[in-house]
Design a protein around this motif. Structure first.
Motif, PDB file in Angstrom:
ATOM      1  N   ALA A   1      31.423  11.243  48.331  1.00  0.00           N
ATOM      2  CA  ALA A   1      30.283  10.839  49.167  1.00  0.00           C
ATOM      3  C   ALA A   1      30.648   9.594  49.971  1.00  0.00           C
ATOM      4  CB  ALA A   1      29.062  10.571  48.292  1.00  0.00           C
ATOM      5  N   ALA A   2      31.317   8.657  49.311  1.00  0.00           N
ATOM      6  CA  ALA A   2      31.718   7.413  49.984  1.00  0.00           C
ATOM      7  C   ALA A   2      32.750   7.696  51.078  1.00  0.00           C
ATOM      8  CB  ALA A   2      32.284   6.437  48.952  1.00  0.00           C
TER       9      ALA A   2
ATOM     10  N   ALA B   1      22.003  13.995  35.084  1.00  0.00           N
ATOM     11  CA  ALA B   1      21.273  13.390  33.963  1.00  0.00           C
ATOM     12  C   ALA B   1      22.215  12.819  32.908  1.00  0.00           C
ATOM     13  CB  ALA B   1      20.348  14.434  33.343  1.00  0.00           C
ATOM     14  N   ARG B   2      23.488  13.200  32.959  1.00  0.00           N
ATOM     15  CA  ARG B   2      24.434  12.706  31.933  1.00  0.00           C
ATOM     16  C   ARG B   2      24.750  11.214  32.131  1.00  0.00           C
ATOM     17  NH1 ARG B   2      27.129  16.402  34.490  1.00  0.00           N
ATOM     18  NH2 ARG B   2      27.723  17.675  32.732  1.00  0.00           N
ATOM     19  N   TYR B   3      24.457  10.667  33.324  1.00  0.00           N
ATOM     20  CA  TYR B   3      24.811   9.260  33.570  1.00  0.00           C
ATOM     21  C   TYR B   3      23.615   8.342  33.349  1.00  0.00           C
ATOM     22  CZ  TYR B   3      28.800  11.514  35.745  1.00  0.00           C
ATOM     23  OH  TYR B   3      29.899  12.301  35.966  1.00  0.00           O
ATOM     24  N   LEU B   4      23.539   7.790  32.152  1.00  0.00           N
ATOM     25  CA  LEU B   4      22.481   6.817  31.898  1.00  0.00           C
ATOM     26  C   LEU B   4      22.882   5.504  32.535  1.00  0.00           C
ATOM     27  CD1 LEU B   4      21.612   7.648  28.195  1.00  0.00           C
ATOM     28  CD2 LEU B   4      20.439   8.354  30.292  1.00  0.00           C
ATOM     29  N   ASP B   5      24.175   5.271  32.554  1.00  0.00           N
ATOM     30  CA  ASP B   5      24.721   4.066  33.168  1.00  0.00           C
ATOM     31  C   ASP B   5      25.492   4.522  34.420  1.00  0.00           C
ATOM     32  OD1 ASP B   5      26.150   1.885  33.934  1.00  0.00           O
ATOM     33  OD2 ASP B   5      27.220   1.614  32.036  1.00  0.00           O
ATOM     34  N   THR B   6      25.129   3.976  35.558  1.00  0.00           N
ATOM     35  CA  THR B   6      25.754   4.438  36.808  1.00  0.00           C
ATOM     36  C   THR B   6      26.792   3.446  37.338  1.00  0.00           C
ATOM     37  OG1 THR B   6      23.907   3.511  38.032  1.00  0.00           O
ATOM     38  CG2 THR B   6      23.817   5.878  37.556  1.00  0.00           C
ATOM     39  N   SER B   7      27.236   2.518  36.481  1.00  0.00           N
ATOM     40  CA  SER B   7      28.161   1.508  36.995  1.00  0.00           C
ATOM     41  C   SER B   7      29.503   2.116  37.433  1.00  0.00           C
ATOM     42  CB  SER B   7      28.360   0.369  35.990  1.00  0.00           C
ATOM     43  OG  SER B   7      28.671   0.901  34.734  1.00  0.00           O
ATOM     44  N   ASP B   8      29.961   3.173  36.745  1.00  0.00           N
ATOM     45  CA  ASP B   8      31.208   3.828  37.163  1.00  0.00           C
ATOM     46  C   ASP B   8      31.046   4.471  38.539  1.00  0.00           C
ATOM     47  OD1 ASP B   8      32.470   3.097  34.905  1.00  0.00           O
ATOM     48  OD2 ASP B   8      32.606   5.108  34.011  1.00  0.00           O
ATOM     49  N   ILE B   9      29.930   5.148  38.687  1.00  0.00           N
ATOM     50  CA  ILE B   9      29.647   5.819  39.964  1.00  0.00           C
ATOM     51  C   ILE B   9      29.627   4.793  41.092  1.00  0.00           C
ATOM     52  CG2 ILE B   9      27.709   6.906  41.217  1.00  0.00           C
ATOM     53  CD1 ILE B   9      27.400   8.811  38.939  1.00  0.00           C
ATOM     54  N   GLN B  10      28.951   3.683  40.832  1.00  0.00           N
ATOM     55  CA  GLN B  10      28.869   2.632  41.852  1.00  0.00           C
ATOM     56  C   GLN B  10      30.262   2.069  42.176  1.00  0.00           C
ATOM     57  OE1 GLN B  10      25.573  -0.240  42.014  1.00  0.00           O
ATOM     58  NE2 GLN B  10      27.134  -1.776  41.581  1.00  0.00           N
ATOM     59  N   GLU B  11      31.003   1.795  41.146  1.00  0.00           N
ATOM     60  CA  GLU B  11      32.326   1.207  41.329  1.00  0.00           C
ATOM     61  C   GLU B  11      33.264   2.147  42.100  1.00  0.00           C
ATOM     62  OE1 GLU B  11      35.496  -0.061  38.074  1.00  0.00           O
ATOM     63  OE2 GLU B  11      33.478  -0.805  37.643  1.00  0.00           O
TER      64      GLU B  11
ATOM     65  N   THR C   1      24.917   1.823  47.603  1.00  0.00           N
ATOM     66  CA  THR C   1      23.914   1.539  46.580  1.00  0.00           C
ATOM     67  C   THR C   1      23.676   2.829  45.806  1.00  0.00           C
ATOM     68  OG1 THR C   1      22.818   0.059  48.135  1.00  0.00           O
ATOM     69  CG2 THR C   1      21.528   0.740  46.230  1.00  0.00           C
ATOM     70  N   VAL C   2      23.665   2.753  44.491  1.00  0.00           N
ATOM     71  CA  VAL C   2      23.238   3.916  43.715  1.00  0.00           C
ATOM     72  C   VAL C   2      21.713   3.820  43.634  1.00  0.00           C
ATOM     73  CG1 VAL C   2      23.384   5.153  41.528  1.00  0.00           C
ATOM     74  CG2 VAL C   2      25.377   3.907  42.386  1.00  0.00           C
ATOM     75  N   ALA C   3      21.044   4.791  44.247  1.00  0.00           N
ATOM     76  CA  ALA C   3      19.576   4.717  44.299  1.00  0.00           C
ATOM     77  C   ALA C   3      18.974   4.859  42.905  1.00  0.00           C
ATOM     78  CB  ALA C   3      19.040   5.813  45.217  1.00  0.00           C
ATOM     79  N   ARG C   4      17.866   4.174  42.712  1.00  0.00           N
ATOM     80  CA  ARG C   4      17.068   4.302  41.491  1.00  0.00           C
ATOM     81  C   ARG C   4      15.693   4.805  41.895  1.00  0.00           C
ATOM     82  NH1 ARG C   4      15.757  -0.375  40.789  1.00  0.00           N
ATOM     83  NH2 ARG C   4      17.245  -1.562  42.021  1.00  0.00           N
ATOM     84  N   ASP C   5      14.978   5.397  40.978  1.00  0.00           N
ATOM     85  CA  ASP C   5      13.626   5.842  41.296  1.00  0.00           C
ATOM     86  C   ASP C   5      12.769   4.652  41.721  1.00  0.00           C
ATOM     87  OD1 ASP C   5      14.468   8.340  40.507  1.00  0.00           O
ATOM     88  OD2 ASP C   5      12.669   8.752  39.334  1.00  0.00           O
ATOM     89  N   LEU C   6      11.992   4.866  42.746  1.00  0.00           N
ATOM     90  CA  LEU C   6      11.045   3.910  43.327  1.00  0.00           C
ATOM     91  C   LEU C   6      11.736   2.766  44.089  1.00  0.00           C
ATOM     92  CD1 LEU C   6       8.355   3.773  40.477  1.00  0.00           C
ATOM     93  CD2 LEU C   6       8.597   5.413  42.338  1.00  0.00           C
ATOM     94  N   MET C   7      13.031   2.862  44.251  1.00  0.00           N
ATOM     95  CA  MET C   7      13.746   1.872  45.062  1.00  0.00           C
ATOM     96  C   MET C   7      13.400   2.091  46.537  1.00  0.00           C
ATOM     97  SD  MET C   7      17.885   1.727  45.588  1.00  0.00           S
ATOM     98  CE  MET C   7      18.408   0.589  44.343  1.00  0.00           C
ATOM     99  N   GLU C   8      13.352   0.997  47.292  1.00  0.00           N
ATOM    100  CA  GLU C   8      13.087   1.103  48.727  1.00  0.00           C
ATOM    101  C   GLU C   8      14.264   0.547  49.496  1.00  0.00           C
ATOM    102  OE1 GLU C   8       9.456  -0.636  50.122  1.00  0.00           O
ATOM    103  OE2 GLU C   8       8.425  -0.166  48.242  1.00  0.00           O
TER     104      GLU C   8
END
Ligand SMILES: [Zn+2]
Ligand SMILES: [Zn+2]
Length: 303
Positions: A250-251, A269-279, A289-296
């Protein structure tokens, strides 16, 4: 212009991530991109009224992207909505609504239209349009882009004063592109006081898709690219097989397209922690930015 991530999971919701839905607020209007289960309650959590919702765009006929439509339509009916609602999506959408009306007895009491979206222009509105392009998923799927129209150039206040334009309605007329007559009889043209036209903002919503470089021109120079990132890099083969993207892929699209900002969504759903994805994404495209629910995410004008 503001993107509100109502649901950022893919396939299965989690307690923290609802199924795919992004609301785009643009000058008092709300457009919804995908409508996964729970989209309506996320609207409520965010305190956004449904009144300004005018258009819904569905990327493809997979349950996680349209399972919220029935509940939303039932709620809008109970709330006695009267305003029309336009729904755009792939050909199967009309059959889906047909089934809701026939089998579930959905009786929406507000006018709504189901419109087949195809690659190219989807809908042209005042000040912007929405276009679509095909991506590569296990079923036909469209990416959507909201493109604002070109805006008039910057108004040079000092120059206007120098030319003797009195402050007031004549300023507005010049900004609208009209030639104005001054109290002394002289005229001033818009080109005397306006800079070169400025490009409108572009937001691209691109999910679900396997890594798909042909979409790069469609994403070119977007102010915000919202792209799926179902998997981290160690699951690249799985991504290929299931026609989804990894964070670095994606990047890679974001970097090649020269977008201003990338938001990753449709996180497994397997990624409770998204720090790897972000990195992994930031190693390729730092403005991720890894989006989170309700983030604007606010999409400002860059002049
Ligand atoms: Zn999906
Ligand atoms: Zn899908």
């Amino acid at each position: 212009m503001r993107a509100i991530f109502l649901g950022t999971s893919g396939g299965i919701p989690t307690p923290r991530r609802s199924l795919p839905a992004v609301a785009l607020m643009h000058e008092g209007e709300i457009m919804l991109f995908d409508c996964g289960e729970g989209a309506q309650t996320q609207f409520m959590r965010k305190g956004i009224g449904f009144g300004r919702l005018t258009k819904i765009f569905i990327t493809h006929i997979h349950g996680d992207h349209l399972s919220g439509l029935m509940g939303l339509f039932m709620t809008l009916t109970m709330l006695e909505r009267e305003a029309p609602l336009e729904v755009y999506g792939p050909p199967g959408l009309a059959e889906f609504f047909g089934s809701l009306e026939r089998d579930i007895k959905l009786r929406a009491r507000f006018p709504y239209s189901i419109n087949v979206a195809a690659p190219g222009m989807v809908v042209r509105c005042d000040g912007f349009h929405v276009e679509a392009a095909p991506v590569n998923h296990s079923v036909p799927c469209l990416a959507f882009a909201v493109q604002e129209s070109v805006r008039p150039g910057k108004f040079d206040l000092d120059r206007a004063r120098e030319l003797g334009v009195p402050e007031g309605p004549l300023f507005g007329s010049l900004q609208k592109g009209e030639i104005v007559t001054l109290p002394d009889g002289g005229t001033v043209s818009p080109s005397d006081v306006l800079g070169p036209p400025r490009k409108g903002r572009r937001v691209v919503y691109c999910t679900d898709t396997v890594y798909h470089p042909p979409i790069i021109p469609f994403c070119r120079d977007a102010d915000l690219l919202i792209h799926e990132s179902m998997f981290a890099e160690d699951m690249k083969d799985e991504a290929r097989m299931r026609k989804h993207s990894t964070a670095a892929e994606a990047a890679g699209i974001a970097r090649a397209a020269g977008v201003r900002r990338l938001a990753l969504t449709h996180i497994s759903a397997r990624y409770l922690d998204t720090s790897d994805i972000q990195e992994q994404a930031r190693a390729v495209f730092p403005e991720t930015t890894v989006a989170r629910d309700l983030m604007e995410i606010e999409i400002p004008y860059i002049d």
